[in-house]
Write a protein that holds these residues in place. Structure first.
Motif, PDB file in Angstrom:
ATOM      1  N   THR A 164      52.732 -18.465  17.649  1.00 27.81           N
ATOM      2  CA  THR A 164      51.869 -18.475  18.838  1.00 27.81           C
ATOM      3  C   THR A 164      52.607 -18.142  20.124  1.00 27.81           C
ATOM      4  O   THR A 164      52.128 -17.361  20.928  1.00 27.81           O
ATOM      5  CB  THR A 164      51.152 -19.834  18.972  1.00 27.81           C
ATOM      6  OG1 THR A 164      50.389 -20.044  17.783  1.00 27.81           O
ATOM      7  CG2 THR A 164      50.236 -19.862  20.171  1.00 27.81           C
ATOM      8  N   VAL A 165      53.755 -18.745  20.346  1.00 29.91           N
ATOM      9  CA  VAL A 165      54.521 -18.493  21.566  1.00 29.91           C
ATOM     10  C   VAL A 165      55.885 -17.920  21.195  1.00 29.91           C
ATOM     11  O   VAL A 165      56.437 -18.236  20.140  1.00 29.91           O
ATOM     12  CB  VAL A 165      54.685 -19.770  22.427  1.00 29.91           C
ATOM     13  CG1 VAL A 165      53.344 -20.214  22.984  1.00 29.91           C
ATOM     14  CG2 VAL A 165      55.348 -20.886  21.667  1.00 29.91           C
ATOM     15  N   SER A 166      56.408 -17.095  22.062  1.00 25.53           N
ATOM     16  CA  SER A 166      57.725 -16.503  21.861  1.00 25.53           C
ATOM     17  C   SER A 166      58.748 -17.386  22.573  1.00 25.53           C
ATOM     18  O   SER A 166      58.707 -17.521  23.800  1.00 25.53           O
ATOM     19  CB  SER A 166      57.740 -15.082  22.422  1.00 25.53           C
ATOM     20  OG  SER A 166      58.994 -14.495  22.198  1.00 25.53           O
ATOM     21  N   VAL A 167      59.644 -18.023  21.796  1.00 32.59           N
ATOM     22  CA  VAL A 167      60.600 -18.985  22.347  1.00 32.59           C
ATOM     23  C   VAL A 167      61.990 -18.785  21.749  1.00 32.59           C
ATOM     24  O   VAL A 167      62.145 -18.170  20.698  1.00 32.59           O
ATOM     25  CB  VAL A 167      60.136 -20.441  22.114  1.00 32.59           C
ATOM     26  CG1 VAL A 167      58.882 -20.767  22.911  1.00 32.59           C
ATOM     27  CG2 VAL A 167      59.921 -20.726  20.634  1.00 32.59           C
ATOM     28  N   ASP A 168      62.971 -19.363  22.432  1.00 31.89           N
ATOM     29  CA  ASP A 168      64.338 -19.331  21.915  1.00 31.89           C
ATOM     30  C   ASP A 168      64.458 -20.164  20.636  1.00 31.89           C
ATOM     31  O   ASP A 168      65.202 -19.795  19.727  1.00 31.89           O
ATOM     32  CB  ASP A 168      65.318 -19.880  22.953  1.00 31.89           C
ATOM     33  CG  ASP A 168      65.384 -19.021  24.201  1.00 31.89           C
ATOM     34  OD1 ASP A 168      65.224 -17.781  24.113  1.00 31.89           O
ATOM     35  OD2 ASP A 168      65.604 -19.594  25.289  1.00 31.89           O
ATOM     36  N   ALA A 169      63.742 -21.296  20.603  1.00 30.39           N
ATOM     37  CA  ALA A 169      63.841 -22.184  19.436  1.00 30.39           C
ATOM     38  C   ALA A 169      62.571 -23.002  19.279  1.00 30.39           C
ATOM     39  O   ALA A 169      61.889 -23.294  20.254  1.00 30.39           O
ATOM     40  CB  ALA A 169      65.037 -23.124  19.579  1.00 30.39           C
TER      41      ALA A 169
END
Length: 168
Positions: free
Chosen positions: A14-19
């Protein structure tokens, strides 16, 4: 300053994140829920890194990866060992501190200790939200923190009301 967001959907996509953050047990029984979602998009590459270690309650393991190696929207996984012996806020705080120390700009949390775990420590979703809120309120660093709820209208309502999260 930490910015908190509320999002509905699949934590891994759903979301683009580092971790992304998840709880694991020290017994290495990692099959369903978030562990299953991670394995569906990335195979066993992240869990294999945690499996190499002797795990203990509240330990944090950052499993390294890269979204180009799988179908998810995250690079690393922050595993926090949860043998149901510690308050949830301590585990969430441990993940936040690990993310800060790793220099991440964005991380995503699922609703923790819900589903099969519900009632093992926190008696209901309201208690889970209260524990997560306690950890979030004590954290202040320049980072985007997402709480991703898969399919729990009660959790979304409680998070929005009690944590003043920005809906994404």
């Amino acid at each position: 300053m930490t910015t908190f967001h509320l999002t509905k959907g699949d934590l891994t996509r759903t979301v683009s994140v580092d971790a992304i953050v998840t709880l694991i047990n020290s017994g290495k029984a990692w099959f369903g829920g978030i562990d299953g979602a991670i394995q569906r998009v990335a195979g066993g590459m992240y869990h294999a890194q945690a499996a190499e270690m002797r795990l203990r309650n509240k330990q944090v393991v950052i499993a390294k990866g890269d979204r180009s190696m799988h179908r998810g929207n995250f690079d690393d996984v922050i595993f926090v060992v949860d043998d149901l012996q510690s308050p949830l806020n301590e585990l969430v705080s441990a993940a936040l501190k690990a993310a800060q120390n790793a220099g991440y700009q964005s991380i995503a949390f699922p609703m923790m200790r819900t589903g099969v775990m519900m009632g093992a420590v926190e008696p209901n979703v309201r208690a889970v939200v209260a524990q997560m809120r306690q950890a979030f309120e004590a954290f202040s660093v320049d980072m985007d923190v997402y709480v991703v709820v898969y399919d729990d209208p009660e959790a979304v309502k409680l998070l929005a009301q009690n944590m003043n999260l920005l809906e994404s």
